[in-house]
Write an enzyme that holds these catalytic residues in place. Sequence first.
Site, mmCIF file in Angstrom:
data_model
loop_
_atom_site.group_PDB
_atom_site.id
_atom_site.type_symbol
_atom_site.label_atom_id
_atom_site.label_comp_id
_atom_site.label_asym_id
_atom_site.label_seq_id
_atom_site.Cartn_x
_atom_site.Cartn_y
_atom_site.Cartn_z
ATOM 1 N N GLU A 192 0.813 -1.222 0.000
ATOM 2 C CA GLU A 192 0.000 0.000 0.000
ATOM 3 C C GLU A 192 0.849 1.278 0.000
ATOM 4 O O GLU A 192 1.243 1.773 1.069
ATOM 5 C CB GLU A 192 -0.938 0.015 1.226
ATOM 6 C CG GLU A 192 -1.805 1.274 1.274
ATOM 7 C CD GLU A 192 -2.764 1.337 2.466
ATOM 8 O OE1 GLU A 192 -2.674 0.490 3.363
ATOM 9 O OE2 GLU A 192 -3.600 2.253 2.477
ATOM 10 N N LYS B 170 -2.449 -1.997 -3.249
ATOM 11 C CA LYS B 170 -3.501 -1.150 -2.666
ATOM 12 C C LYS B 170 -3.134 0.317 -2.883
ATOM 13 O O LYS B 170 -2.503 0.948 -2.023
ATOM 14 C CB LYS B 170 -3.645 -1.479 -1.173
ATOM 15 C CG LYS B 170 -4.649 -0.602 -0.438
ATOM 16 C CD LYS B 170 -5.076 -1.216 0.879
ATOM 17 C CE LYS B 170 -5.967 -0.286 1.670
ATOM 18 N NZ LYS B 170 -6.652 -0.926 2.775
HETATM 19 P P1 13P Z 1 -9.325 4.086 3.988
HETATM 20 O O1 13P Z 1 -10.150 3.353 2.969
HETATM 21 O O2 13P Z 1 -10.123 4.731 5.071
HETATM 22 O O3 13P Z 1 -8.324 5.002 3.339
HETATM 23 O O4 13P Z 1 -8.464 2.981 4.764
HETATM 24 C C1 13P Z 1 -7.849 2.003 4.051
HETATM 25 C C2 13P Z 1 -6.640 1.528 4.745
HETATM 26 O O5 13P Z 1 -6.501 0.361 5.058
HETATM 27 C C3 13P Z 1 -5.590 2.510 5.043
HETATM 28 O O6 13P Z 1 -4.393 1.841 5.366
#
Ligand code: 13P
Length: 304
Positions: free
Chosen positions: A175, A217
């Site tokens: 991510e 992500k």
């Molecule tokens: P949000 O969808 O609220 O951005 O959170 C996703 C997430 O896992 C952030 O690390």
Amino acid sequence: MENLENIAEKIVEKGKGILAADESTNTIKKRFDSINTVSTELSRCDYRETLFSTTNISNFISGVILFEETFFQKNKNNESLKEKLENVNCYPGIKIDQGLEPINKDKIETYTKGIETLDERLKPFADNGAKFTKWRAVINIGKKIPTNECLEKNSSLLAKYALISQKNNLVPIVEPEVIMDGNHSLEECYKVTKKTLNMVFDSLKKQNVNLKGILLKPNMIVPGNKSNEKLDIAESAKKTLLCLRDCVSEQVPGIVFLSGGLSSVNATMILNEINKLNDYPWKLSFSYGRALQEDALKIWAGKK
Ligand code: 13P
């Protein structure tokens, strides 16, 4: 033992996505403050158990990202929350990074902590049924940032994390979040996200991470939340897909977006538009935290 690539593919099975319920104790307190509810171990357990007890949850949710407390938490009847998910065929996953640390004294840019102890910290989760992990890197857009130093450090850490996770037979959710806060334009978000993703994939390849056994992500391409530009759903969808096509290997089975502060309606509408345009091999789905919980949190409001 289930194979990494199969797990990744199952998570992004058609019509399904991930619920991110892995808010740290500090973050969930802020969410509870917004509904005037005190955050205690018990109230967090009640809330998350309520989420996980959604009727037919597994028709839509293939996996749930958990915070350490929830992974090992039991309700009043001594039932494990993680096992409740397993019993309805939702894979439990674990947020394994240890938050952010400033890169240098100016304290603007950060890197993600926890790589030195990652391997040993993964063991109890791998031994207790976790199927995947999450590591979040944060990239801010602003005056003279992001710097190359920040992008290089975070990309390299994401790749190291992914490799160690795979060695423990856990699918890494990689991510790199380009943050929505700021007055930057859609175009700037596109440029920074493209540069970030290219550097992340260079690092993943250098470290020999199995790209068929990861999920990406990313953020969607949107103008900053303090920008004069209005959010245009169709334009954001087009730019997001363009960016992914430029950067993401076809070997990656799935891309699961974060919602990053977009409302549940906007996050859903952009994802829907992207999927209408997509002619690539990846599955495109969600791994939303706020955009899946916003309404649920308000309706729950701390009640039994
Ligand atoms: P949000 O969808 O609220 O951005 O959170 C996703 C997430 O896992 C952030 O690390």
